[in-house]
Write a protein that holds these residues in place. Sequence first.
Motif, short mmCIF file in Angstrom:
data_model
loop_
_atom_site.label_atom_id
_atom_site.label_comp_id
_atom_site.label_asym_id
_atom_site.label_seq_id
_atom_site.Cartn_x
_atom_site.Cartn_y
_atom_site.Cartn_z
N PRO A 12 0.74 -1.11 0.05
CA PRO A 12 -0.01 -0.03 0.02
C PRO A 12 0.80 1.21 -0.05
N GLU A 13 1.93 1.45 0.65
CA GLU A 13 2.87 2.50 0.80
C GLU A 13 3.53 2.46 -0.73
N ILE A 14 3.46 1.78 -1.44
CA ILE A 14 4.15 2.08 -2.81
C ILE A 14 3.55 2.74 -3.94
N LEU A 15 4.03 3.72 -4.36
CA LEU A 15 3.22 4.30 -5.48
C LEU A 15 3.03 3.66 -6.69
N ASP A 16 2.00 3.35 -7.08
CA ASP A 16 1.29 2.74 -8.54
C ASP A 16 0.83 3.49 -9.55
N PRO A 17 1.91 4.11 -10.45
CA PRO A 17 1.81 4.63 -11.43
C PRO A 17 0.83 4.26 -12.43
N GLN A 18 0.80 2.92 -12.68
CA GLN A 18 -0.32 2.26 -13.78
C GLN A 18 -1.58 2.24 -13.09
N GLY A 19 -1.85 1.99 -11.86
CA GLY A 19 -3.19 2.18 -11.27
C GLY A 19 -3.70 3.59 -11.17
N GLN A 20 -2.91 4.77 -10.98
CA GLN A 20 -3.25 6.08 -11.14
C GLN A 20 -3.65 6.22 -12.70
N ALA A 21 -2.86 5.81 -13.51
CA ALA A 21 -3.28 6.04 -15.10
C ALA A 21 -4.55 5.68 -15.31
N VAL A 22 -4.90 4.58 -14.74
CA VAL A 22 -6.26 3.67 -15.09
C VAL A 22 -7.27 4.53 -14.36
N GLN A 23 -7.08 4.96 -13.13
CA GLN A 23 -7.91 5.70 -12.34
C GLN A 23 -8.25 6.86 -13.01
N ARG A 24 -7.26 7.74 -13.54
CA ARG A 24 -7.62 9.12 -14.43
C ARG A 24 -8.28 8.69 -15.67
N ALA A 25 -8.15 7.71 -16.18
CA ALA A 25 -8.68 7.37 -17.62
C ALA A 25 -10.17 6.92 -17.26
N LEU A 26 -10.46 6.14 -16.39
CA LEU A 26 -12.00 5.78 -16.17
C LEU A 26 -12.95 6.81 -16.21
N PRO A 27 -12.94 8.05 -15.66
CA PRO A 27 -14.00 9.20 -15.74
C PRO A 27 -13.92 9.55 -17.29
N ARG A 28 -12.92 9.60 -17.89
CA ARG A 28 -13.01 10.18 -19.45
C ARG A 28 -13.75 9.18 -20.22
N LEU A 29 -13.67 7.90 -19.70
CA LEU A 29 -14.62 6.69 -20.49
C LEU A 29 -15.75 6.50 -20.05
N GLY A 30 -16.40 7.49 -19.25
CA GLY A 30 -17.67 7.36 -18.71
C GLY A 30 -17.92 6.47 -17.61
#
Length: 86
Positions: A12-30
């Motif tokens: 949990p304390e390790i940054l997850d850039p791939q997860g963050q990219a998916v999280q940012r993309a989801l709203p753009r995809l509806g």
Amino acid sequence: MARVVVDVMLKPEILDPQGQAVQRALPRLGFEGVSDVRQGKRFELEVADPVDEAALERVREMARTFLANTVIEDFHVRIEEVEAAR
């Protein structure tokens, strides 16, 4: 035959850039309402012999030494039912 699954996730304390990219993309995809995304790995091991505690410990050792980087990742080992071929 049994299937043993090893799920590997960043700690949990390790940054997850791939997860963050998916999280940012989801709203753009509806897709709204997702507050966090963590990406991981799943390994499925088909085991010919019965899966007892000794077999699970061998899989845990595989995960500790090869499948997961335990400095930054956690892993969970579990048995999954294999559906019979139809």
